[in-house]
Scaffold this active site. Structure first.
Site, PDB file in Angstrom:
ATOM      1  N   ALA A  16     -13.426  -7.379  12.493  1.00  0.00           N
ATOM      2  CA  ALA A  16     -12.228  -6.582  12.805  1.00  0.00           C
ATOM      3  C   ALA A  16     -12.449  -5.699  14.025  1.00  0.00           C
ATOM      4  CB  ALA A  16     -11.861  -5.722  11.595  1.00  0.00           C
ATOM      5  N   ARG A  22      -3.375  -7.532  22.572  1.00  0.00           N
ATOM      6  CA  ARG A  22      -2.098  -8.261  22.619  1.00  0.00           C
ATOM      7  C   ARG A  22      -1.040  -7.638  21.701  1.00  0.00           C
ATOM      8  NH1 ARG A  22      -4.923 -14.071  21.782  1.00  0.00           N
ATOM      9  NH2 ARG A  22      -6.593 -12.725  21.039  1.00  0.00           N
ATOM     10  N   THR A  88     -16.675 -13.189  19.066  1.00  0.00           N
ATOM     11  CA  THR A  88     -16.786 -13.308  17.600  1.00  0.00           C
ATOM     12  C   THR A  88     -18.221 -13.620  17.157  1.00  0.00           C
ATOM     13  OG1 THR A  88     -15.976 -15.582  17.882  1.00  0.00           O
ATOM     14  CG2 THR A  88     -14.381 -13.948  17.139  1.00  0.00           C
ATOM     15  N   SER A 409      32.396  21.170 -14.091  1.00  0.00           N
ATOM     16  CA  SER A 409      32.351  20.608 -12.733  1.00  0.00           C
ATOM     17  C   SER A 409      32.335  21.721 -11.706  1.00  0.00           C
ATOM     18  CB  SER A 409      33.579  19.729 -12.508  1.00  0.00           C
ATOM     19  OG  SER A 409      33.506  18.620 -13.353  1.00  0.00           O
TER      20      SER A 409
END
Ligand code: UD1
Ligand code: MG
Length: 447
Positions: A16, A22, A88, A409
């Protein structure tokens, strides 16, 4: 690891450390979310489910946030730092110290969020010294191409290094690989960077293995397993594929959806059979819904537990900490947050119920607001069983309405209202006869 290792003596290395340029984002690539969970979270979950005996994460020196997130998902994960992003293959070198003593190392990328545990198990179980995960996408795009000889991989060529003939090959490198630990140790130092990107490529292990007489093998995945996210476009595509997977799982489990493509789910969505999700429902992380509940169109749920046979929406917004009992009704334009509603309670129209505990069979009238925040602290509203809250009431917390009480109410109430009583704070009514007529006359004359 918390789960029993079904791939014993196998370490999984998650790469990672890449810059993820990109993505054009200040957020590290692997922390971008798919179905409400960072991509790295999906990859870690698949690794744990596959039963790998050891997990290792390779990050760049400035990626403490990636490491910290991984530790939440897998407290035993070891973190290795790749000082410079040289490719990698170089990233795997950085992880070798964490792989001491294991027989096999599975390497995967943190940017493949749809990777299934089953694929990882197949890689771990392969007999080959170097086993590659291949796939055949409809559009091979810029993936590395796998060259086969006598049914085994002989070389992987990166797209940027490939000639037209190699680019025409449809078998692509999915990125993941499983290597016998001794072979990995032997071959990693041999990686060169004389290629188009000037990097040490992990896939070069394949031809190095062949040259040294080691065996190679191939596991075939489908396009989703290997879907690598490198851009915003790729992230959106992975989201679509993940949603398709999650919806299919729900439909199989007996959840009804008239138009599945408009329903958005999260990685951990937990819904029982005979729940119906109408079109345009969005379900964020941490949602559980009990059997037979109906969630009507355009409702938004996150961090909520709903009992059985409830009716929610349309246009309801249920926020984290909402816990609804069986047969509760939440109607249109109602928002709840950190609110518990007991069996059969109803909030049917245009209300905000936050930091509240409602008993069973409470009826909350239209336009009721819990005034829970005084600018500094949040306060609790408690409403006892069977209480009736008249429309357009303000419950100024802290406030407790006793069981069976009535609120007239338009009442604005604070403090304690005794059980079975009536509380009204309405101003006394005044009728001024003929006032409207004379008001109109005066204004018409002035025109
Ligand atoms: C890689 C493969 C390609 C394959 C594709 C599948 C290589 C050289 N190429 O290309 O064959 O078809 O994946 O998705 O392996 N990383 C590091 N350190 C680095 C460079 C990358 O840790 O120095 C990490 C990245 O964070 C990422 C992973 O490795 O998670 C893959 O890197 P990425 O740049 O995405 O490789 P691709 O170009 O996709
Ligand atoms: Mg990639």
């Amino acid at each position: 690891m918390s789960q029993t290792a079904t791939a014993p003596n196998t370490a999984i290395v998650i790469l990672a450390a890449g810059k993820g340029t990109r993505m054009r984002s200040a957020v590290p690539k692997v922390l971008h979310e798919i179905a409400g969970r960072p991509m790295l979270g999906h990859v870690i979950a698949a690794s744990l489910e596959a039963g790998m005996s050891r997990l290792c994460l390779v990050t760049a020196p400035d990626q403490n946030n990636v490491r910290d997130y991984a530790l939440i998902e897998a407290p035993d994960i070891s973190n290795c730092i790749q000082e410079n992003q040289l490719g990698t293959g170089d990233a795997v070198r950085a992880a070798m110290s964490a792989c001491e003593g294991v027989a096999r190392v599975v390497i995967i990328f943190g940017d493949t969020p749809l990777m299934r545990p089953d694929i990882l198990r197949q890689l771990a179980a392969s007999e080959a010294d170097v086993c590659v995960l291949g796939f055949e996408p409809e559009d091979a795009a810029a993936y590395g191409r796998v060259i086969m000889e006598a049914d085994t991989p002989s070389r992987i060529v990166e797209y940027k290094d490939a000639d037209a003939q190699t680019r025409a090959i449809s078998l692509c490198n999915g990125g993941a690989m499983a290597v016998r630990a001794g072979v990995l140790k032997e071959l990693l130092p041999q990686l060169q960077n004389d290629n188009a990107q000037g990097e040490h490529y992990l896939p070069d292990l394949v031809h190095l293995a062949v040259a040294s007489g080691h065996s190679t093998g191939l596991v075939l995945g489908d396009t989703d397993d290997t879907l690598g996210v490198d851009s915003r476009k790729g992230l959106a595509h992975a989201e679509v594929r993940m949603q398709t997977r999650l919806r299919a799982k729900m439909l199989e489990a007996g959840v009804g959806m008239q138009d599945p493509n408009t329903v958005y789910l999260s990685y951990d969505t937990d819904i029982e059979a005979d729940v119906t999700l109408e079109p345009h429902v969005k379900i964020g992380p941490g949602v559980q819904i009990g059997e037979g509940t109906l969630v009507k169109a355009f409702s938004h749920l996150e961090g909520v537990h709903i009992g059985a046979r409830a009716v929610i929406g349309p246009f309801a917004r249920l926020r984290p900490g909402t816990v609804l009992g069986n047969e509760v009704r939440i109607g249109n334009f109602v928002e709840t947050k950190n609110a518990r509603l007991g069996h059969g309670s109803k909030v049917n129209h245009l209300s905000y119920v936050g930091d509240a505990e409602l008993g069973i069979n409470v009826n909350v009238g239209a336009g009721t607001i819990t005034c829970n925040y005084d600018g500094f602290k949040k306060h609790i509203t408690r409403i006892g069983n069977g209480a009736f809250i008249g429309s357009n009431s303000s419950l100024i917390a802290p406030v407790t309405i006793g069981a069976g009480a009535y609120l007239g109410s338009g009442t604005a109430v604070s403090g304690d209202v005794p059980a079975d009583s009536l509380a009204v704070t309405r101003a006394p009514r005044r009728d001024v006869e003929g006032w409207a007529q004379s008001f109109r006359r005066k204004n018409q004359e002035a025109d």
